[in-house]
Scaffold this motif. Sequence first.
Motif, PDB file in Angstrom:
ATOM      1  N   VAL A  91     -32.178 -49.163  -0.964  1.00  0.00           N
ATOM      2  CA  VAL A  91     -30.790 -49.607  -0.756  1.00  0.00           C
ATOM      3  C   VAL A  91     -30.399 -50.602  -1.850  1.00  0.00           C
ATOM      4  N   CYS A 147     -26.337 -51.157   6.447  1.00  0.00           N
ATOM      5  CA  CYS A 147     -26.916 -50.031   7.165  1.00  0.00           C
ATOM      6  C   CYS A 147     -28.020 -50.549   8.071  1.00  0.00           C
ATOM      7  N   ARG A 148     -28.436 -49.685   8.988  1.00  0.00           N
ATOM      8  CA  ARG A 148     -29.564 -49.992   9.855  1.00  0.00           C
ATOM      9  C   ARG A 148     -30.521 -48.807   9.819  1.00  0.00           C
ATOM     10  N   ILE A 186     -30.766 -43.264   9.920  1.00  0.00           N
ATOM     11  CA  ILE A 186     -30.067 -44.328   9.211  1.00  0.00           C
ATOM     12  C   ILE A 186     -28.719 -44.492   9.869  1.00  0.00           C
ATOM     13  N   SER A 187     -28.326 -45.692  10.193  1.00  0.00           N
ATOM     14  CA  SER A 187     -27.015 -45.973  10.775  1.00  0.00           C
ATOM     15  C   SER A 187     -26.112 -46.507   9.676  1.00  0.00           C
ATOM     16  N   LEU A 188     -24.964 -45.832   9.501  1.00  0.00           N
ATOM     17  CA  LEU A 188     -23.975 -46.236   8.503  1.00  0.00           C
ATOM     18  C   LEU A 188     -22.736 -46.756   9.213  1.00  0.00           C
ATOM     19  N   GLU A 228     -20.481 -47.722  14.036  1.00  0.00           N
ATOM     20  CA  GLU A 228     -21.808 -47.282  13.616  1.00  0.00           C
ATOM     21  C   GLU A 228     -21.937 -45.769  13.795  1.00  0.00           C
ATOM     22  N   ARG A 268     -24.788 -42.807  13.314  1.00  0.00           N
ATOM     23  CA  ARG A 268     -26.224 -42.591  13.095  1.00  0.00           C
ATOM     24  C   ARG A 268     -26.475 -41.209  12.492  1.00  0.00           C
ATOM     25  N   LEU A 303     -22.795 -45.852   1.422  1.00  0.00           N
ATOM     26  CA  LEU A 303     -23.214 -47.248   1.281  1.00  0.00           C
ATOM     27  C   LEU A 303     -22.275 -48.016   0.360  1.00  0.00           C
ATOM     28  N   THR A 351     -18.997 -48.716   2.165  1.00  0.00           N
ATOM     29  CA  THR A 351     -19.138 -49.842   3.102  1.00  0.00           C
ATOM     30  C   THR A 351     -19.113 -51.166   2.353  1.00  0.00           C
TER      31      THR A 351
END
Length: 359
Positions: free
Chosen positions: A271, A306-307, A317-319, A326, A328, A344, A347
């Motif tokens: 990332v 992100c998560r 991956i959560s965007l 969110e 996923r 990404l 965001t």
Amino acid sequence: MDFKDQIKLLGDRFSKLKDQVNTEEATKNAFIMPFIRELGYDVFNPMEVTPELVADIGTKQGEKIDYAIMKNGDPVILIECKHHAAPLNVNNASQLFRYFHTTKAKFSILTNGLEYRFYTDLVEPNKMDEKPFFAFNITDIRDNQIEELKKFHKAYYDFDNIVNTASELKYTYELKKVIDKEFNEPGADFVKHFTRQAYPGVITAKVLEQFTNLVKKSLQQYISDMITDRLNAALTKETKKQEEVNTTTDSSAEDTRIHTSEEEMDAYRIVVAILRRKLPTNRIVHRDTQSYFGILLDDNNRKPLCRLHLNGGKKYISLFNENKAEVRKPINSIDDIYLFEEALLETLGLYEGESKTTT
């Protein structure tokens, strides 16, 4: 054990023993002598505590006072004792009155072993006052009363210090009795004082009778409300304190259960590689939790980039879209993070746009 604990322990003991103590002499042995001992005096040393002190007074020869606490050969405190079931009043303190002005003692105590009344000569020098300046029941003694009693302890006894507070203690004691009486049975003047401020009309006998009950009821409700407010405030404070403890405990417990894997750190580096062309790497921060591995802008929880969910059977991956919702997405490996480069960057652009607008 400190003085406060010793006195409260004594009070608890007296409460349990009183039904077994049936005479004045037994009251002295079971209650009053232990009390004097807790004040730091040796009850078996006549140089400190003289029992049945004799002082001839005019035509009255050979009269005795129950105990005298001595200092440098002179009595400083006289103690008259009654049976613990006997009421205390000036009528059964005649010997104290007579002895007070014939000795060098400046304080006297009238007691039945449970209730203690302390006297001095605030009204007229060398003549014992009719009203005590300090009184308490040892079976229900308050902390502030223990602090005042401590001044009579052998280790802390200071005549000037006691006298300086005696007047205030005396009138505080008397005022509390007046307040207690008025709160329970309001007098006419007391009721009129409040009625004049609440009732616009003429205060007749009927109005006074009506407001007597209203004043009494209002006072009781006011005190009840005041106690409730203080209890609620104390409970709220305690609840907040406990929540802080629980939060700290939970956080500490959670921290011990979190283990950041090498795969998560590799994902973080991917990332960073995607976003570093747009901003310094020190603004891209990772934060691991039990549920996910988060990557934030400026270490701000409100700006998640992100998560990553990498520790379960399936990886995700959560965007976050333009509404900060969110979304996923499944991934096979952390290499798939490159597939979401555009999302990404979008965001990141969303957060940076907000910063510029704010600025």
